[in-house]
Write a protein that holds these residues in place. Structure first.
Motif, short mmCIF file in Angstrom:
data_model
loop_
_atom_site.label_atom_id
_atom_site.label_comp_id
_atom_site.label_asym_id
_atom_site.label_seq_id
_atom_site.Cartn_x
_atom_site.Cartn_y
_atom_site.Cartn_z
N PRO A 413 62.30 58.94 16.85
CA PRO A 413 62.53 58.44 18.21
C PRO A 413 63.94 58.76 18.71
O PRO A 413 64.90 58.83 17.93
N MET A 414 64.03 58.97 20.01
CA MET A 414 65.33 59.15 20.66
C MET A 414 65.34 58.34 21.95
O MET A 414 64.38 58.36 22.72
N LEU A 415 66.44 57.64 22.18
CA LEU A 415 66.62 56.85 23.40
C LEU A 415 67.65 57.53 24.28
O LEU A 415 68.53 58.25 23.79
N PHE A 416 67.57 57.30 25.59
CA PHE A 416 68.60 57.75 26.51
C PHE A 416 69.47 56.55 26.88
O PHE A 416 68.96 55.46 27.15
N MET A 417 70.76 56.73 26.90
CA MET A 417 71.71 55.64 27.04
C MET A 417 71.33 54.67 28.17
O MET A 417 71.02 55.08 29.28
N GLY A 418 71.37 53.40 27.86
CA GLY A 418 71.03 52.35 28.81
C GLY A 418 69.56 51.99 28.83
O GLY A 418 69.19 50.92 29.32
N GLU A 419 68.73 52.86 28.30
CA GLU A 419 67.29 52.59 28.26
C GLU A 419 67.00 51.30 27.51
O GLU A 419 66.09 50.55 27.87
N GLU A 420 67.80 51.02 26.48
CA GLU A 420 67.51 49.88 25.60
C GLU A 420 67.67 48.55 26.29
O GLU A 420 67.20 47.53 25.78
N TRP A 421 68.33 48.51 27.45
CA TRP A 421 68.38 47.25 28.20
C TRP A 421 67.80 47.40 29.60
O TRP A 421 68.06 46.60 30.48
N ALA A 422 66.99 48.44 29.81
CA ALA A 422 66.37 48.68 31.13
C ALA A 422 67.46 48.77 32.21
O ALA A 422 67.44 48.05 33.21
N ALA A 423 68.40 49.67 31.99
CA ALA A 423 69.55 49.80 32.89
C ALA A 423 69.09 49.95 34.33
O ALA A 423 68.17 50.70 34.64
N GLY A 424 69.77 49.23 35.22
CA GLY A 424 69.45 49.29 36.64
C GLY A 424 70.15 50.42 37.36
O GLY A 424 69.87 50.68 38.53
N THR A 425 71.07 51.09 36.68
CA THR A 425 71.80 52.21 37.28
C THR A 425 70.97 53.49 37.17
O THR A 425 70.32 53.73 36.15
N PRO A 426 70.98 54.35 38.19
CA PRO A 426 70.30 55.64 38.07
C PRO A 426 71.14 56.57 37.20
O PRO A 426 72.25 56.22 36.78
N TRP A 427 70.61 57.74 36.93
CA TRP A 427 71.41 58.79 36.30
C TRP A 427 71.13 60.07 37.08
O TRP A 427 70.08 60.67 36.93
N GLN A 428 72.07 60.43 37.93
CA GLN A 428 71.85 61.48 38.92
C GLN A 428 72.55 62.78 38.54
O GLN A 428 73.40 62.79 37.64
N TYR A 429 72.20 63.83 39.24
CA TYR A 429 72.83 65.13 38.99
C TYR A 429 74.16 65.19 39.74
O TYR A 429 74.20 65.03 40.95
N PHE A 430 75.26 65.42 39.01
CA PHE A 430 76.57 65.45 39.63
C PHE A 430 77.38 66.63 39.08
O PHE A 430 77.21 67.06 37.94
N THR A 431 78.25 67.16 39.93
CA THR A 431 79.12 68.27 39.57
C THR A 431 80.50 68.00 40.17
O THR A 431 80.69 67.11 41.00
#
Length: 581
Positions: A413-431
Motif C-alpha cells: 500500500p501507498m498513501l498520499f500525504m494528508g489522505e490518512e486524515w481526509a485532508a480538506g486541502t486540495p493538491w493542485q498543479y503549481f509552478t
C-alpha cells in the motif's frame, strides 16, 4: 581537486573555478572527456565554458545554489557526520507514504518536513517516498521539470538538509525513497544539449526528443543517469528510488537501460550491506518490468499499479471519463480482478487506447508486494482541474472503505500525504517558472486542456499564482478535529493490523478469494484467515462470508459477527475486517 566533464563535440573546454579560468585537457583514456585540477573545497563555485561560450553549470553538479542557470558548487559528502546507524528496510511488508516537500508544511523545506516525521512513525508508515528534489526554476513546483539530476533543490535546503531529513527518518525507523526522473529534463535550465548528445530525435516523448539511450553517444548518457541513481542511494543513504514514467525510456538495445540499472542497484546493495529497491511508474502492464533478471525480466523490484487505483476510484465515485471508461462498465468486477490477478488489462481490450493492452502476471513468480496499490497519488489528484481529493466528495465512510481496500489488499500500500486524515486541502498543479513566456505557455496550456473537458477557464487554478501552492499545503490542525481524527484513527488501526497479521502481507496473489455484487455495491475477500468486507452502497448489505466462527478485528460502524448462515450485516458506506475465531 579534479574536475571532469564529458563534452565530445567541443574543441576547447575551460574551467571557471572560484573566479579563475583555466583550460582543461582531453582525457587520453576516455573519449570525449576533459579533465583538469584546481583548488576547491566544499561550497566552491565553478562551471565549464565550451569553445569560448558562456560558463555553464556542471552536468553532474551536486549543488546549484543560485538555481538551474547559476554556477555549480562543490559538495564534499564526507563532511556530514551521520548520526543514525542504518541497516536498511526492504520493500516486503512496507507501507509507503508519498510526500511533496514543498506542501507537506507551510515552510516547504526538508527541515520543516523532518519535524513532522514522528506523525508518520506513529501512523505505522515504513517508507517515505519523496517527490522529485532536483532543482527547478523559482521556488515551488512539483519537481518533474527539474534539471541537474545529482542536485537537491536549494529552496528545500540543499544537500545538507536532505541528509538531515534522511537521518531523522532513519532515527524513527523510516526508510526513504526518492522519485527520480530519467525520461526527460525540464524545459528551463537544461544545459545538457550544449555538452553532448544527451537527447535524440530517433524517439519522441510527450516532452519532445527522447533521452538518448540507444543512439550514437548513448553509452555515456546511460552511464550519466545510472551513476546519478547510484549517487542518491549511496551519498544520501536512501533506501529506494521511484522511477518516473519508465514507458517513456525508449531503448532498443539488447540490454535495456532498466535491466542495467537494476543490476547496478543490486550490486550497490551487496556492497553497502543493506536492501535497496527500484519502483517503476509504468502504464505498460508488462510483468517483465518486475520479473527478475535471471528469469529474463528487467529486474525492477516493484511498480505502481494504476489498474487498482482506476478500479477503486471508479467504484467509489462512478466517474467514467477518460481511462476510467474501461473500468466503469463493472467497477467491482474490475477491482476484484486486480485483487486476484494484479492487472486488470492483461491482454484485454482497452477502449481508452483503442487496442488490446497488457499481458498476464505469472502469479507463481511475481509476488504481490511487487505491485503498489493506492487510492490517491499526486498524479491522480493534481491532474484533476481543481486538484480535488476524494475527501472533497466522498463521505467519511467511503473514505474508510477506500483505506480498507488499499491497506488489506495483497499489494504494497501507498498513501498520499494528508489522505490518512481526509485532508480538506486540495493538491493542485503549481509552478514558479521565471521565464515569462514559459509561464504563460503553461498557464494557457492548462486552461486549454481542461476546457476540452468542459471546465470553465475561471475554474482552472492558475499554476503561477502563489495562492495555488498555498491552497495545496497541508493544514496540520485538521487531524485534531472531527471528522479527520476518526479517519486518522481508522488508518492507524488498519496499518496496525497489516503489521500484526501475516496473512495481510502474504505474497501470493492467487490466494486472494474475492466475491462481489455489482448491483448491491459490496465486495468481500479472504486472505488466509482474514476476511474483509466493504459496502459502498448507501443501504445495509448482507454479505456472505462463509460458515465458521469469525471475530471482528476492526469495524467502521458497529457490526455483529456473522450468524450461522454466514451472512454479515454491514451498514451502508461502511467496512469491516474479521478473522477466524
Amino acid at each position: 581537486m579534479q574536475f571532469d566533464v564529458w563534452a565530445p563535440q567541443a574543441d576547447r573546454v575551460t574551467l571557471q573555478c572560484d573566479g579563475a579560468t583555466r583550460a582543461l585537457e582531453r582525457d587520453p583514456e576516455r573519449v570525449g572527456w576533459w579533465t583538469g585540477r584546481a583548488q576547491a573545497v566544499d561550497g566552491t563555485r565553478y562551471g565549464f565554458g565550451l569553445d569560448g561560450g558562456a560558463v555553464l553549470p556542471d552536468p553532474r553538479s551536486r549543488r546549484q545554489p543560485d538555481g538551474p542557470d547559476g554556477l555549480s558548487a562543490v559538495v564534499d559528502h564526507g563532511r556530514y557526520a551521520w548520526r543514525t546507524p542504518w541497516q536498511g528496510r526492504g520493500l516486503p511488508g512496507a507501507v509507503l507514504y508519498e510526500l511533496h516537500v514543498g506542501t507537506y508544511t507551510r515552510e516547504g523545506t526538508l527541515d520543516a518536513a523532518a519535524e513532522r516525521l514522528d506523525h508518520l512513525a506513529e501512523l505505522g508508515i515504513t517508507h517515505v517516498e519523496l517527490m522529485p528534489l532536483t532543482p527547478v526554476p523559482g521556488r515551488h513546483g512539483w519537481g518533474y521539470d527539474g534539471v541537474a539530476p545529482w542536485a537537491v533543490h536549494e529552496p528545500y535546503g540543499g544537500p545538507e538538509a536532505l541528509k538531515r531529513f534522511v537521518d531523522r527518518a532513519h532515527e524513527l525507523g523510516l526508510g526513504v525513497v526518492l522519485d527520480v526522473v530519467h525520461n526527460h529534463l525540464g524545459p528551463s535550465g537544461n544545459h545538457l544539449p550544449a555538452f553532448g548528445p544527451y537527447f535524440t530525435d530517433t524517439h519522441q516523448t510527450p516532452w519532445g526528443a527522447a533521452v538518448n539511450l540507444d543512439a550514437p553517444g548513448s553509452d555515456e548518457v546511460r552511464a550519466y543517469f545510472l551513476e546519478s541513481a547510484l549517487a542518491w542511494l549511496r551519498d544520501y543513504r536512501l533506501d529506494g528510488l521511484r522511477l518516473d514514467a519508465v514507458h517513456a525510456l525508449h531503448d532498443t538495445r539488447a540490454r535495456h537501460f532498466l535491466e542495467e540499472l537494476s543490476a547496478a542497484v543490486d550490486g550497490l546493495a551487496a556492497e553497502v550491506g543493506r536492501p535497496l529497491f527500484l519502483v517503476a511508474e509504468s502504464d505498460l502492464n508488462d510483468p517483465r518490468i518486475i520479473t527478475p533478471r535471471g528469469e529474463h525480466g528487467l529486474g525492477l523490484h516493484a511498480q505502481w499499479n494504476d489498474d487498482f487505483h482506476h478500479a477503486l476510484h471508479t467504484a467509489l465515485t462512478g466517474e467514467s471519463q477518460g481511462y476510467y471508461a474501461d473500468f466503469a462498465r463493472a467497477p467491482l468486477a474490475a477491482l476484484a480482478k486486480t485483487l486476484n490477478r494484479g492487472y486488470f488489462h492483461d491482454g484485454t481490450y482497452s477502449s481508452f487506447r483503442g487496442r488490446d493492452h497488457g499481458r498476464p502476471l505469472d502469479r507463481g513468480r511475481v509476488g504481490a508486494h511487487r505491485l503498489l496499490g493506492y487510492s490517491q497519488t499526486h498524479d491522480q489528484i493534481g491532474n484533476r482541474a481543481q486538484g480535488d481529493r476524494l475527501s472533497a466528495t466522498l463521505s467519511p465512510g467511503l473514505l474508510a472503505c477506500a483505506a480498507t481496500l488499499t491497506l488489506t489488499a495483497p499489494s504494497t500500500p501507498m498513501l498520499f500525504m494528508g489522505e490518512e486524515w481526509a485532508a480538506g486541502t486540495p493538491w493542485q498543479y503549481f509552478t514558479d517558472h521565471t521565464d515569462p513566456e514559459l509561464a504563460e505557455a503553461v498557464r494557457q496550456g492548462r486552461r486549454r486542456e481542461f476546457a476540452a473537458h468542459g471546465w470553465a477557464e475561471e475554474d482552472v487554478p492558475d499554476p503561477q499564482d502563489p495562492a495555488t501552492r498555498e491552497r495545496s499545503c497541508l493544514d496540520w490542525s485538521e487531524p485534531e478535529r472531527e471528522p479527520h481524527a476518526r479517519v486518522l484513527s481508522w488508518y492507524r488501526r488498519l496499518i496496525g493490523l497489516r503489521r500484526e497479521l501475516p496473512d495481510l502481507t502474504a505474497p501470493d496473489l492467487a490466494d486472494t478469494k474475492v466475491a462481489y455484487d455489482e448491483e448491491g455495491r459490496w465486495l468481500a475477500f479472504r486472505r488466509g484467515d482474514v476476511r474483509v468486507a466493504v459496502n459502498l452502497g448507501k443501504q445495509p448489505a448482507a454479505i456472505p462470508l462463509g460458515t465458521g466462527r469469525l471475530r471482528v478485528l476492526a469495524a467502521w460502524d458497529p457490526v455483529l459477527a456473522p450468524g450461522p448462515d454466514g451472512l454479515l450485516q454491514v451498514p451502508g458506506e461502511s467496512c469491516v475486517v474479521l478473522t477466524q475465531a
